[in-house]
Design a protein around this motif. Sequence first.
Motif, mmCIF file in Angstrom:
data_model
loop_
_atom_site.group_PDB
_atom_site.id
_atom_site.type_symbol
_atom_site.label_atom_id
_atom_site.label_comp_id
_atom_site.label_asym_id
_atom_site.label_seq_id
_atom_site.Cartn_x
_atom_site.Cartn_y
_atom_site.Cartn_z
ATOM 1 N N LYS A 1 0.864 -1.182 0.000
ATOM 2 C CA LYS A 1 0.000 0.000 0.000
ATOM 3 C C LYS A 1 0.894 1.222 0.000
ATOM 4 O O LYS A 1 1.984 1.215 0.567
ATOM 5 C CB LYS A 1 -0.955 0.019 1.190
ATOM 6 N N VAL B 1 -4.666 6.234 -1.471
ATOM 7 C CA VAL B 1 -3.663 5.211 -1.219
ATOM 8 C C VAL B 1 -4.046 4.020 -2.090
ATOM 9 O O VAL B 1 -5.204 3.591 -2.093
ATOM 10 C CB VAL B 1 -3.633 4.796 0.267
ATOM 11 N N VAL C 1 -3.658 -0.024 -3.208
ATOM 12 C CA VAL C 1 -3.345 -1.321 -2.615
ATOM 13 C C VAL C 1 -3.204 -2.323 -3.751
ATOM 14 O O VAL C 1 -4.076 -2.419 -4.617
ATOM 15 C CB VAL C 1 -4.449 -1.789 -1.639
#
Length: 135
Positions: free
Chosen positions: A27, A59, A61
């Motif tokens: 991440k 963010v 992932v």
Amino acid sequence: MLPFDHERRMMTAVVCDARGVATLVTKGAPETVLERCATISSAARAALNAEFAAGNRVVAVATRPAPALVTPTAADERDRALVGLLVFLDAPKRAAGRALQRLAGLEVTVKVVTGDSSAVAVKVCRDLGLSDGEA
């Protein structure tokens, strides 16, 4: 675990499910994570650009199977599959615009330094009445 650092702009961990199947999970800053993904759909890129244009912090992932991996290294942060974008609304405080106007009236030059994407920085600056300056 490979902790977050400001050069890589991401962190990576090996996570095992209940059956013991290991997955490498990363991440971090979308620009950094996406460049380490095997493929990125145009829909994912469009969604990311829309969030940046809205001034939201994002963010990314990404994962990949890691059957024999225990301790990840930076070299393992490759060939990922993007699994999602975490979006955070981090709006400036209501009084920020007035405070910036007061500073301008006092002839104080304001500089904005941020780790966010340039699109987010430009949007927030515009919302606060600041010049775009260099993005």
